[in-house]
Design a protein around this motif. Structure first.
Motif, PDB file in Angstrom:
ATOM      1  N   ARG A  47       0.528  -1.324   0.343  1.00 37.77           N
ATOM      2  CA  ARG A  47       0.019  -0.319  -0.208  1.00 37.77           C
ATOM      3  C   ARG A  47       1.130   1.088  -0.092  1.00 37.77           C
ATOM      4  O   ARG A  47       0.907   2.138  -0.562  1.00 37.77           O
ATOM      5  CB  ARG A  47      -1.177  -0.169   1.224  1.00 37.77           C
ATOM      6  N   LEU A  92       1.305   4.261  -2.569  1.00 40.92           N
ATOM      7  CA  LEU A  92      -0.082   5.480  -2.234  1.00 40.92           C
ATOM      8  C   LEU A  92       2.003   6.764  -3.255  1.00 40.92           C
ATOM      9  O   LEU A  92       1.428   7.904  -3.314  1.00 40.92           O
ATOM     10  CB  LEU A  92       0.218   5.774  -1.049  1.00 40.92           C
ATOM     11  N   THR A  96      -7.427  12.255   4.113  1.00 40.43           N
ATOM     12  CA  THR A  96      -7.314  11.592   3.433  1.00 40.43           C
ATOM     13  C   THR A  96      -6.835  10.686   2.606  1.00 40.43           C
ATOM     14  O   THR A  96      -7.012   9.585   4.040  1.00 40.43           O
ATOM     15  CB  THR A  96      -6.255  12.997   2.093  1.00 40.43           C
ATOM     16  N   ASP A  97      -6.455   9.739   2.207  1.00 39.28           N
ATOM     17  CA  ASP A  97      -5.883   8.409   2.322  1.00 39.28           C
ATOM     18  C   ASP A  97      -4.732   8.434   2.296  1.00 39.28           C
ATOM     19  O   ASP A  97      -4.202   7.368   2.673  1.00 39.28           O
ATOM     20  CB  ASP A  97      -5.899   7.812   0.293  1.00 39.28           C
ATOM     21  N   ARG A  98      -3.872   9.393   2.796  1.00 42.30           N
ATOM     22  CA  ARG A  98      -2.768   9.066   3.620  1.00 42.30           C
ATOM     23  C   ARG A  98      -2.671  10.497   5.118  1.00 42.30           C
ATOM     24  O   ARG A  98      -1.984  10.269   5.472  1.00 42.30           O
ATOM     25  CB  ARG A  98      -1.599   9.873   2.557  1.00 42.30           C
TER      26      ARG A  98
END
Length: 218
Positions: A155, A159, A206-208
């Motif tokens: 993952r 990213l 967010t996704d991070r």
């Protein structure tokens, strides 16, 4: 995935130059927008200001207030001073050398205290978080944003490919290392509770990115 520490201070000229050249415009805009939403203003402390990109943007967006940025890396502060000198709000910006784990300020000195993506650089961030709480006025605004650690290395690779596709290999490696050094939201919750910030909210942005935050008057 287990946390993999990276250096606490990016203080070589090469590291500072590389970081200053990276394009963080989109996440920085989101960070400043959250500060505005939380009611930030007045005397503002930017802890771990790096090259000063966020501090300059804060003064662009928040007319009522001044920003003091602190960092432990003199090479970063050199870049910050250069950006300050070009800002139309230079008189509302200042920078100085200081350690986030032992801030040289009085209790409750600042209306707003914020920090953007330095949490993952600190092996044990509890002294850092306690210091942020200490120097914040009662009812002031707090925002600590950082990356959060992915579940696995695959993952992390995804990213980097998604968000740093246009970066050079050194910049991609810095981003990957930061993801691996970050905490998870659950880990941050526990750290905040142990550092006098049990009343602060954890938000996955967010996704991070994740944030630890207090609204004005909270």
């Amino acid at each position: 995935m287990q946390r993999v520490l990276e250096p606490e201070v990016m203080d070589t000229a090469e590291e500072a130059d590389e970081y200053d050249a990276m394009d963080h415009t989109e996440p920085n805009r989101g960070f400043v927008a959250r500060l505005v939403e939380l009611g930030a203003g007045g005397s503002m402390l930017d802890v771990g200001c790096g090259p000063g990109h966020v501090a300059v943007m804060v003064c662009d967006e928040i007319a009522e207030g001044s920003v003091l940025g602190v960092d432990l890396a003199q090479t970063m502060l050199t870049h910050a001073e250069r950006h300050r000198s070009k800002s139309p709000h230079a008189e509302r910006l200042s920078f100085r050398l200081a350690d986030a784990k032992g801030l040289p300020f009085a209790d409750g000195e600042f209306d707003t205290v914020y920090s953007n993506t330095i949490l993952h650089h600190i092996p044990d961030p509890r002294p850092f978080l306690s210091e942020l709480r200490r120097v914040l006025k009662p009812g002031g605004v707090l925002l600590v944003r950082d990356l959060f650690r992915p579940d696995d290395i695959e993952r992390a690779d995804e990213l980097v490919a998604l968000h740093a596709a246009g970066a050079n290999p050194n910049q991609q490696a810095l981003f990957h290392a930061s993801l691996c050094a970050a905490f998870t939201p659950n880990e941050l919750r526990a750290l905040a509770d142990e550092s006098g910030l049990a009343d602060a909210e954890i938000v996955v942005d967010t996704d991070r990115h994740m944030s630890l935050q207090l609204r004005r008057g909270a």
